[in-house]
Design a protein around this motif. Structure first.
Motif, PDB file in Angstrom:
ATOM      1  N   UNK A 131       0.858  -1.069   0.125  1.00  0.00           N
ATOM      2  CA  UNK A 131       0.189   0.051  -0.105  1.00  0.00           C
ATOM      3  C   UNK A 131       0.951   1.364  -0.034  1.00  0.00           C
ATOM      4  N   UNK A 132       0.615   2.098  -0.725  1.00  0.00           N
ATOM      5  CA  UNK A 132       1.049   3.470  -1.061  1.00  0.00           C
ATOM      6  C   UNK A 132       0.243   4.593  -0.346  1.00  0.00           C
ATOM      7  N   UNK A 133       0.720   5.235   0.783  1.00  0.00           N
ATOM      8  CA  UNK A 133       0.039   6.151   1.510  1.00  0.00           C
ATOM      9  C   UNK A 133       0.619   7.461   0.909  1.00  0.00           C
ATOM     10  N   UNK A 134      -0.307   8.234   0.384  1.00  0.00           N
ATOM     11  CA  UNK A 134       0.021   9.548  -0.245  1.00  0.00           C
ATOM     12  C   UNK A 134      -1.209  10.436  -0.485  1.00  0.00           C
ATOM     13  N   UNK A 135      -1.425  11.535   0.562  1.00  0.00           N
ATOM     14  CA  UNK A 135      -2.666  12.148   0.521  1.00  0.00           C
ATOM     15  C   UNK A 135      -2.596  13.283  -0.732  1.00  0.00           C
ATOM     16  N   UNK A 136      -1.277  13.957  -1.052  1.00  0.00           N
ATOM     17  CA  UNK A 136      -1.429  14.588  -1.931  1.00  0.00           C
ATOM     18  C   UNK A 136      -1.834  14.153  -3.528  1.00  0.00           C
ATOM     19  N   UNK A 137      -2.774  14.867  -4.053  1.00  0.00           N
ATOM     20  CA  UNK A 137      -3.414  13.975  -5.406  1.00  0.00           C
ATOM     21  C   UNK A 137      -3.372  15.302  -6.336  1.00  0.00           C
ATOM     22  N   UNK A 138      -2.284  16.059  -6.530  1.00  0.00           N
ATOM     23  CA  UNK A 138      -2.095  17.043  -7.424  1.00  0.00           C
ATOM     24  C   UNK A 138      -1.878  15.899  -8.679  1.00  0.00           C
ATOM     25  N   UNK A 139      -2.713  16.213 -10.028  1.00  0.00           N
ATOM     26  CA  UNK A 139      -2.688  15.259 -11.049  1.00  0.00           C
ATOM     27  C   UNK A 139      -1.280  14.807 -11.377  1.00  0.00           C
ATOM     28  N   UNK A 140      -0.325  15.905 -11.900  1.00  0.00           N
ATOM     29  CA  UNK A 140       0.980  15.332 -12.426  1.00  0.00           C
ATOM     30  C   UNK A 140       1.787  14.370 -11.383  1.00  0.00           C
ATOM     31  N   UNK A 141       1.586  14.894  -9.719  1.00  0.00           N
ATOM     32  CA  UNK A 141       2.353  13.946  -9.001  1.00  0.00           C
ATOM     33  C   UNK A 141       1.503  12.740  -8.915  1.00  0.00           C
ATOM     34  N   UNK A 142       0.303  12.658  -8.790  1.00  0.00           N
ATOM     35  CA  UNK A 142      -0.376  11.667  -8.747  1.00  0.00           C
ATOM     36  C   UNK A 142      -0.069  10.424  -9.883  1.00  0.00           C
ATOM     37  N   UNK A 143       0.076  10.767 -11.141  1.00  0.00           N
ATOM     38  CA  UNK A 143       0.280   9.828 -12.037  1.00  0.00           C
ATOM     39  C   UNK A 143       1.634   9.276 -12.075  1.00  0.00           C
ATOM     40  N   UNK A 144       2.441  10.327 -11.593  1.00  0.00           N
ATOM     41  CA  UNK A 144       3.936  10.138 -11.628  1.00  0.00           C
ATOM     42  C   UNK A 144       4.071   8.963 -10.489  1.00  0.00           C
TER      43      UNK A 144
END
Length: 312
Positions: free
Chosen positions: A237-250
């Motif tokens: 599981x990857x825990x990452x609250x920041x879902x800015x689109x470019x960062x999310x897809x990377x």
């Protein structure tokens, strides 16, 4: 591949079995973009931290099965450790209000885990209650504090000295309880495991997958997606609250994510931004889950991203 998360009806049984099955396999990968940090814990390392924290709860803080333990947890790799340790010790987790004028929850607490930046408010409110021991969660990986911790124990400093083995007993009857203005809801452990099994079944999650959860862990949906569903299945599981689109897809590409769990606002921001940036391999992503997504989001995701959005 294994989808046996649906077979577990006890968190303690799952904890004892999954470590033997998956050992050194990566379990939690945590991102803190504001501090440019990435921490990865294997199943074995996670279990070691959980055992030590459970021993702290029982041996040092006097927590007994059925007791209530408060928590105001920032997005941190320590958060799933604290949740799992409370459940291993048979304690109910009570979500505490991190607002500027919090009140102690009715019924009292035996102990509470509070981020150092909230000690001046939440910690002060709990200081007036009888017998509530406070453990401070520091942002620094080495436990170096940026605030006055007062009489609170420093989590990162005290936990490593605790025992490495913890023999869990029965699951807590009540596993989670919302409080004040914090994440609402309450659930038994059986209900949480049932929700985890449904998420596993709906998304087809297996032990060969990696799931990304962008939900706050100290909530019913967040505890299920960010801890219970992947743990009982053997998935990462990857825990990452920041879902800015470019960062999310990377992140989806870099971490080889197969299943992502978002809230409606996060899903809406992805859809509004349009297709992912070119050159990123997100071909492993097969489904996104979003409770309360609504028809517009569910209709927009397949043609834009080539994957379904489940309202789950």
């Amino acid at each position: 591949m294994n989808t046996s998360g649906a077979a577990f009806d006890s968190f303690n049984v799952a904890a004892e079995r999954q470590i033997g099955r998956y050992g050194d396999k990566p379990f939690i990968t945590w991102y803190a973009d504001r501090r440019d940090e990435r921490v990865e814990l294997s199943f074995k390392t996670f279990d070691n931290w959980v055992a030590k924290t459970a021993n702290l709860l029982v041996d040092e803080l006097g927590v007994e099965p059925g007791d209530r333990v408060g928590a105001v947890m920032v997005d941190h790799w320590q958060a799933p450790v604290v949740l799992a340790a409370c459940w291993r010790a048979g304690a109910r987790v009570v979500a505490l209000d991190p607002g500027p004028d919090p009140s102690p929850p009715p019924g009292g607490l035996v102990a509470a885990f509070v981020p150092e930046e909230h000690l001046a408010t939440v910690g002060a409110a709990l200081a007036g209650t009888d017998g509530t021991m406070v453990v401070a969660l520091t942002a620094d990986l080495l436990g170096r504090s940026q605030h006055d911790l007062g009489k609170a124990l420093n989590f990162t400093r005290v936990v490593p000295s605790m025992g490495d083995v913890f023999a869990g007993g029965p699951d807590p009857a009540g596993a989670f309880e919302g409080s004040g203005a914090g994440p609402a809801g309450a659930a038994t452990m059986a209900e949480l495991l049932g929700r985890a099994a449904r998420l596993v079944a709906r998304t087809g999650l297996t032990d060969g997958d990696r799931m990304l959860s962008a939900l706050p862990l100290l909530s019913l949906a967040g505890a299920v997606a960010g801890l219970l569903a992947p743990f009982t299945t053997g998935a990462g599981v990857v825990l990452a609250r920041d879902v800015q689109p470019a960062r999310f897809w990377k992140r989806v590409a870099d971490e080889r994510v197969a299943v992502a769990v978002l809230d409606p606002d996060q899903a809406g921001s992805l859809l509004a931004a349009g297709p992912p940036p070119a050159g990123l391999d997100h071909s492993r992503l097969r489904v996104l889950a979003c409770q309360g997504a609504g028809e517009a989001l569910r209709a927009g995701f397949p043609p834009t991203f080539g994957v379904p959005l489940l309202d789950d």
